[in-house]
Structures are given as C-alpha cells and as structure tokens.
Design an enzyme around this catalytic site. Structure first.
Site, PDB file in Angstrom:
ATOM      1  N   ASP A 483     -10.422  -9.041  31.308  1.00  0.00           N
ATOM      2  CA  ASP A 483     -10.362  -7.777  32.041  1.00  0.00           C
ATOM      3  C   ASP A 483     -11.170  -6.672  31.396  1.00  0.00           C
ATOM      4  OD1 ASP A 483      -8.778  -8.273  34.226  1.00  0.00           O
ATOM      5  OD2 ASP A 483      -6.905  -7.960  33.145  1.00  0.00           O
TER       6      ASP A 483
HETATM    7  C1  BGC Z   1      -5.859  -4.931  28.485  1.00  0.00           C
HETATM    8  C2  BGC Z   1      -6.001  -6.288  29.141  1.00  0.00           C
HETATM    9  C3  BGC Z   1      -5.287  -6.277  30.445  1.00  0.00           C
HETATM   10  C4  BGC Z   1      -5.696  -5.103  31.294  1.00  0.00           C
HETATM   11  C5  BGC Z   1      -4.838  -5.092  32.541  1.00  0.00           C
HETATM   12  C6  BGC Z   1      -6.292  -3.838  29.418  1.00  0.00           C
HETATM   13  O1  BGC Z   1      -6.086  -2.603  28.817  1.00  0.00           O
HETATM   14  O2  BGC Z   1      -6.609  -4.914  27.289  1.00  0.00           O
HETATM   15  O3  BGC Z   1      -5.472  -7.293  28.297  1.00  0.00           O
HETATM   16  O4  BGC Z   1      -5.552  -7.462  31.124  1.00  0.00           O
HETATM   17  O5  BGC Z   1      -5.547  -3.891  30.603  1.00  0.00           O
HETATM   18  O6  BGC Z   1      -4.889  -3.996  33.290  1.00  0.00           O
HETATM   19  C1  NOJ Z   2      -4.014  -9.738  30.270  1.00  0.00           C
HETATM   20  C2  NOJ Z   2      -4.078  -9.873  31.747  1.00  0.00           C
HETATM   21  O1  NOJ Z   2      -2.779  -9.975  32.262  1.00  0.00           O
HETATM   22  C3  NOJ Z   2      -4.878 -11.079  32.161  1.00  0.00           C
HETATM   23  O2  NOJ Z   2      -4.996 -11.110  33.549  1.00  0.00           O
HETATM   24  C4  NOJ Z   2      -6.212 -11.075  31.504  1.00  0.00           C
HETATM   25  O3  NOJ Z   2      -6.862 -12.283  31.841  1.00  0.00           O
HETATM   26  C5  NOJ Z   2      -6.100 -10.939  29.999  1.00  0.00           C
HETATM   27  N1  NOJ Z   2      -5.312  -9.799  29.679  1.00  0.00           N
HETATM   28  C6  NOJ Z   2      -7.455 -10.845  29.305  1.00  0.00           C
HETATM   29  O4  NOJ Z   2      -8.057  -9.621  29.517  1.00  0.00           O
END
Ligand code: BGC
Ligand code: NOJ
Length: 803
Positions: A483
């Site tokens: 993400d």
């Molecule tokens: C986090 C990710 C997450 C995303 C979801 C980010 O701030 O680092 O792990 O998947 O937010 O919105």
């Molecule tokens: C947490 C999120 O829930 C997931 O959808 C994503 O793939 C990972 N973070 C990596 O960014």
C-alpha cells in the site's frame, strides 16, 4: 524472557504477570457479538461492526494504557483489588491470565480470597458472559463488597469520540431489577439496545460515570468504591455506564459464583416499546434466562470447547517439533479465524473506526480459513465480489454491517481483483463446490446487475490483461499489495492520505509483483476454465499468462533477483541501479511461487533475498531502507528506516518466501525461515519482540531500526493465513486440489517425519510422513503413482508417504 507459557493440553496461553510489555489480548465471539479482551481484562465489545455498533467504550492511546474495559473491584476490609490487576492496580498475591480459544480466565488472589473470572461469548447468543467465582481460603468468615462496571459507547465509535456537543446530551438508560439497559438514541431511529445484568440481588447501582467515579478520579479509584456505596445515579446525557454493587458473605472455605451478562438486542420497529418510551425487553429477558445459572454457563463453555475441538481436528500435526505443533494445531488456526472475522477492522492497533473489511485482505485471509468453515468462506467470497465494479476493478474496503464499498478510499489498487481469483480457486479446491461460480453476484451491490461469480473472476483477470504499461507489465494504480509504494501519488502536502492522493496519473508505473500474481492466479483461472469446459477461453488466458511471464523475464529480472516495479518515469525500482531500495521481498516471493524462470531463477532470487534481506527475525521488506522521502515513491519512504514498509520484517510476505523455498525443493531454507518469526519459536524473546507470543504481528522492526526486533500491530495481519498456507501446504505439503489431496512434504533434514490428520471432502486422512529409500505414496496400503490421493467416499483413509 517469557511472561507466561503455553499450556498445550488446555490450548491456552497462560500469562503469569500482568505487566506484559504491551496488552496481550484475546478475541471472543464468532457470529455477531465480539469482544476484545486483554490480559488485564481491558478491551471492548461490538456487534458485527466495530465502528457502527460499538457497545462499550475504549480509549485508544489512553494513559495508562488499557485502563477501563471490564472493571471489577473486590473490597475486603480496607483493601480494594481487581482479579485481573487493572483497574485497581493493587499488588496481588497471585495472578494468572489464561487466554483460551474464545474465552479468557483471570485468576487473582489477595488476602486469602481467590477470584476466578471467566469471560466468554457463547455460540449464537449476542452476549458476553462473565462468571466471577470467589473463594474464601481463610478460616474466618468474610464479607466482601463487589463492584462490576462497564462504560457504554454511544454506538457509532467515531461520533462517540468526536461529536461531544451532541453526545453529552443523548445518553439514556433504564434500570430494572439487576439489569441496566443502555438505550441512547433508541427513542428515535435505533432499534437496538444493550444491557448489563447480574444474576443475584444487587445492593446498589450507578449509571452516570461521573457520579460513580467522582471528580478528578479514574477507574482506579471510583468514589463509590472508596465509600463502599452506590448513588443510584440515572444517566441523563454525559457518559452512561452500568455499575453494580453486590455484598457477598463467604464462610471459611466457601465459594460463590456470580454471572454478569453484557448483551445486545434488536427489536422490530413496531415492537420497540412496551409502553411509551420504555424498551420492549422481551429479547433481553430471554437471553438472560438462558444464562442465569452456573450450569448454563458451564454448558456453554463445554460447547465452546467442543466447537474448537471440532474445527481444529480438521488439520493437525504431530511431530518432533513441539513449537511447530502448537502453532499448527492451535494458535495459527485460531488467528486465521480471528483475521477472517475481523479482517483489519478491530484490534488494539486497528481502531475499528477506519478500515472495515479489506478486499485483498479478506481474500487472502480466506486462504487460511477455507478448510475451517467452508460455508462461511463461500458467503464471504460472494460479499467481497459484490463490491467489485463491472470493469473488474473494485472498492478496496467495505463495512461489515452494511456490506457496502467504502467510498472514502474508493478503488484503484490494481492487485485487488486477482486476489478474488486466488480465494475462489482455493475454496473450490477445498470443497469441490463449483456451484459457487454460478452464484448471481452483483456489481457494486446494485440490484439488477447480478452475474454469475465466474463473470467476476473473468473481469478480474481481464482488468490486469487490459491495464498494462510500457514494458507489458500490469499497471500498479494507486498501489499493489504494498500500500505504501505509491508511484502515481507525488504528495508534498502534510497530512494528505497516501492511500487516496493520486495527483500524477502517469499511466506508466508498473508492478512486477502484480505480474507475478497474474502468472500465478490467471494461470489458476485458466486451469479452472478447463475444468468447466471453457477450453478456448483457457487457451486465450494462457497466452496472456505467457506474455506476462515473458515481460517479467525481459524487464522484471535484474540479474540476481526480480525487480519490484517501474516508476512513473519508467525507471526500475528494486534494482541494483537504485541507490536505496535495491531489492524488495514481494516479487521474489510471488514470482518464485509462480515458477517464473524456473528453479534456476528461483534459487538465485532466494539466495539474494537471504543475503540482503535476511535477519534474525525473518526477511526484511527491502534493502537498503530509504533514508529520505521521495515523492515519486510515496508512503514507503515516509517511514523511518527499518519500520513498516520501509524495511521491517513485514511478516505477511515472509511465508511467500517459505513457499518459494518449497517451490525450489529447499526444505531446510523453508523451515529455517518459518521458525524465525513463528511466535511460539520466539516466545523467549518476548521482552524484545513485545507483542503476544501466540499470534503473528504485522511487522518486526528491521536491522536499520532503532528498536530492532520489536514487533508491532499484533493480530490482524495476512501473516496468519499465509503462514498457515506455508506450513500446511508448503512444509508439511498437504495441498487440497480439485481431484483429491496432494501430498508433497518439504521437510527440513532435521525432521524425520510427522503424522498429519486432515479432514478433506468428508474423509479423514491419516497421513504418516517418513524417511526411507522406498520413496513414494501408499494409500490404504496400495502404492500409487504421483502425489495425488484420489477422492474417495470412505470415512477414513490411511496414507504413508516416504520421502
Ligand atoms: C500502512 C499500510 C497499510 C495502509 C492501509 C499504511 O499507513 O503502512 O501497512 O496497508 O496504511 O491504509
Ligand atoms: C496492510 C494492509 O492491510 C494490506 O492490505 C497491505 O497489503 C499491507 N499492509 C502492505 O502494505
């Protein structure tokens, strides 16, 4: 250092001191009523949706942490103590918290009184039941004053913590014979209420928080408790609570139990009131009657135990590795259930007010859940597919209560659609239920748009086929699995969400990771098509898969490992050409799992992965970490080095590497990595790791971090499902397939074998894996060719695999 121990027989983790490095929590409930409960009895409850139907209040970021929740006070002479240490914080003579499957027990002792508080959510009843047993272990009679208190949340957890100009006026309760009803907004548009009730006579109650606590006081020292009284306050606005006072006398050696019930009920609109303004309480009364005796409570506990016994008997292993067995047989599967239920909504780190169910998250969670309750998996697949758009793209999240796509975050995460293919294929391989493909499933939940689920899969695949960039690789969109790799975002505005900002739609940034997914999952889709007689379409899809595979080999291979992506200016990311972020974990896992470049590339990629990314706790996400912020990379470079997506061990994709090791036949590599972050294996590093030793966390700080080895964001992570897939299908090698069960163990040299039980399509397979010269498979004593045990209609099946 450890803060407790695994009790394998009881399937419990026993915490032996209240001051764990962080609250160590458990999840209660399985259908509608859910509770989070910490080792000091903190936490909160909600009905289905942690944002829209929050029942009890929880203060995130509270000081001290985890204050409030279920507040029990035992007053014995001058001493006031709590069985779970909080909130009274009186040092105890004995303390244990036993987190079990769907229940938690708190055993506290003070001055010759032993308290055992068992908290559970019974099957199919929207209620948390708390049984408090008090035993007088002295030889003199004791009279104790017991208080139990809960603070209500005004339903919508976001409004509850923001809209005070309204909130402080709307709180309403009713009190009736040992039951306090919470009915805020019931007089207008809500059809639901909550209640807290006790099964013995009460000597007093309070429903107004500030009256109960008194000015300048917190949950540690309510004025009512200090004065051993109750004020009989009736909340009118402000903060409604439910607090009871009970006097209890115990002869020497005597023990007594009290049941507290926290419930939620809904009424039809025309049956809301029993008289003007007064709740029709029939439902609550029925529910309370079903849990008014200890025998009823004990029966519910036995039912819960049997429920879990049944579920966990679907897959179990016995090996020489005690820690492996406890992860596989209990805790990993338990966490898979929790992630299935919660997705990424409610934990001590996910506030329950933001993300609901994630599209990609829930699809992946299903991979580790589908063998447990296939019927629920089926329903979930349909719910997820129903938020997809007609062009195959999809909302990224939905609210569990409404099942509607979340417009705040919208769509544009280009890996999402393929995960639907992944989980649907996994479901059919597990169950053989091809009828799911015919299930009429809408787009964006719009009535009249229903098409068979198969059409959703088709459009998922087509979406990536049709959205390719300059190198013939899939476009990344806002982001793929990672993400935080936001290649079209270019944000320089403080506070702007990286997830939604997209101010430079290059139409060029590409993902090698999605290409890997495409090869794997569009490939699986093609196999599925063949099975349902759509050979022409299967052929077309395979041609596209080949094209994508070629694009990866031509542009996604960096010489020693797979590249990660191409940015908006067509520059490689995750390449030796980069100064930082030269290598990323994700494409190594996905491309090797997809078999791209065969074992030769696989082994090379894995060697580089270990060399550059390997640490004591697993494989870090990237290296070297980004030391400064780059707008063309986005959120990934916003994190300090070694944290989160910027180079922590992001546990979710470690099992991809484990599976990649299995793909190239390296059992030692697979098991070595598995052990590095499997919670039970690092239990004795709890003071460094800090989160629960019985569940996976999202991240473990990497070597570049200031707190190397420290885990964060426990419980709600795709690590649970993928780790279960890695260990059960990769290392132990039990793979459900359309025509039967495949058995391809990939054990480390140090394991001589193991014994696995697997319930699959109604047959219980008893599988003995052993080493020997006479390699191969026997089924019920007869040798068979290959690794597939064909389907059978017998109740049991004996399998021996010699490796
Ligand atoms: C986090 C990710 C997450 C995303 C979801 C980010 O701030 O680092 O792990 O998947 O937010 O919105
Ligand atoms: C947490 C999120 O829930 C997931 O959808 C994503 O793939 C990972 N973070 C990596 O960014």
């Amino acid at each position: 250092m450890k803060y407790g121990f695994f009790d394998d027989k009881a399937k419990e983790y026993v915490i032996t001191q209240p001051d764990t490095p962080l609250p160590w929590i458990n999840y209660l409930g399985k259908d509608g009523f859910f509770s989070l409960i910490s080792n000091t009895c903190g936490g909160y409850s909600f009905y289905r949706d942690a944002k829209l139907r929050r029942i009890t209040r929880f203060r995130y970021n509270n000081v001290p942490a985890d204050d409030g929740g279920r507040c029990f006070y035992i007053c014995d002479g001058d001493t006031v103590w709590s069985p779970a240490y909080l909130p009274a914080r009186t040092p105890l003579d004995g303390y244990r918290c036993r987190h079990g499957l769907g229940y938690s027990v708190f055993e506290g002792k003070k001055n010759g009184v032993a308290a055992a508080l068992t908290v559970m959510v019974p099957s199919c009843v929207d209620m948390e039941v708390q049984k408090l047993t008090l035993k007088n272990e002295t030889d003199v009679e004791k009279t104790l004053t017991v208080y139990a208190a809960e603070e209500w949340c005004l339903w919508n957890a976001v409004d509850d913590s923001t809209n005070f100009q309204r909130n402080w006026n709307i709180g309403e309760v009713e009190v009736e014979n040992g039951t306090i009803y919470h009915k805020t907004e019931y007089r207008e548009r809500r059809n639901h209420y909550a209640f807290y009730s006790v099964n013995c006579p009460v000597q007093g109650f309070d429903t107004d928080r500030d009256t109960f606590l008194g000015q300048f006081r917190g949950w540690r020292e309510p004025i009512a408790v200090e004065k051993r009284t109750s004020f009989g306050s009736i909340a009118a606005g402000w903060a409604p609570i439910a607090a009871f006072r009970i006097e209890i006398t115990l002869a020497a050696g005597e023990q007594k139990s009290i049941l507290f019930r926290l419930g939620y009920a809904e009424n039809p609109t025309d049956k809301k009131f029993s008289s003007p303004g007064v709740i029709n309480k029939e439902k609550a009364k029925e529910m309370l009657a079903a849990f008014s005796t200890e025998a009823q409570f004990d029966a519910a506990m036995a039912e819960l135990a049997a429920y879990w016994e049944g579920l966990l008997s679907r897959f179990s292993v016995k090996s020489s590795e005690e820690k492996l067995d406890r992860m596989v047989n209990v805790w990993n599967q338990y966490q898979c259930m929790v992630t299935f239920n919660m997705s990424r909504s409610a934990s001590y780190y996910e506030s329950g007010t933001g993300r609901g169910m994630g599209f990609r998250d829930s699809c992946q969670d299903l991979l580790g859940f589908v063998h447990l309750i296939p019927e629920k998996a089926r329903e979930r697949i349909i719910d997820i597919a129903s938020i997809q758009f007609a062009d195959g793209s999809t909302y990224h999240q939905y609210q569990p209560l409404t099942k509607r796509g979340n417009a705040d975050i919208g769509s544009g995460f280009n890996d999402d659609p393929l995960w639907l293919v992944a989980c649907t294929c996994a479901y059919i391989r597990e169950t053989g239920d091809f009828t799911i493909l015919d299930h009429p499933t809408p787009f964006n939940n719009e009535e009249g748009t229903e098409v068979p689920l198969l059409e959703h899969l088709r459009r998922s695949v087509r979406f990536n086929t049709e959205h390719k960039g300059p190198h013939g690789l899939p476009l990344i969109g806002r982001a793929d699995w990672n993400d935080c790799l936001n290649l079209n975002c270019f944000s320089m505005t403080p506070g702007e969400s990286f997830q939604t900002c997209s101010n430079f739609e290059s139409g060029k940034a590409e993902s090698v990771f999605i290409a890997g997914m495409y090869v794997k999952y569009a490939g699986e889709y093609a196999d599925l098509l063949d099975r349902i007689g759509l050979a022409d379409e299967a052929k077309e899809v395979r041609e596209e898969v080949l094209k994508t595979e070629k694009a990866v080999l031509d542009y996604g291979w960096d010489g020693e490992w797979f590249r990660r992506a191409y940015d908006a200016f067509e520059r490689p990311i995750g390449s030796k050409e980069n100064a930082e972020g030269k290598i990323f974990i994700e494409p190594q896992g996905m491309c090797v799992m997809a078999g791209i470049g065969g074992k030769e590339y696989g082994k090379k990629a894995l060697a580089s992965t270990e060399k550059y990314l390997g640490d004591e706790f697993g494989i870090e996400l990237l290296a070297p970490c980004y030391s400064e912020y780059h707008d063309y990379l986005g959120e990934i470079s916003s994190y300090p080095p070694g944290y989160k997506e910027n180079g922590s061990v992001f546990c979710h994709n470690n099992p991809w590497i484990t599976l990649a090791y299995c793909e190239v036949g390296d059992g030692n590599g697979a098991f070595d990595l598995y052990k590095r972050n499997a919670p039970a294996y690092i239990e004795d590093k709890s003071e460094v790791h800090r989160t629960e030793p019985y569940c996976y966390s999202q991240t473990i700080a990497g070597r570049a971090a200031k707190t190397y080895g420290e885990a964060k964001n426990a419980w709600l992570t795709g690590t649970a499902a993928w780790s279960f897939v890695a260990v059960s299908q990769g290392i132990l090698g039990i793979r459900p397939d359309y025509d039967g069960l495949r058995v391809t163990p990939c054990l480390p040299d140090k394991m001589d074998g193991c014994h696995i039980t697997r319930l699959f399509r109604g047959t219980r397979y008893d599988i003995v894996v052993k080493r020997g010269n006479d390699k191969g498979l026997t089924v019920n004593g007869a040798p068979i060719q290959g690794d597939l045990i064909p389907l059978t209609d017998t109740a049991t099946c004996e399998v021996v695999v010699t490796i």
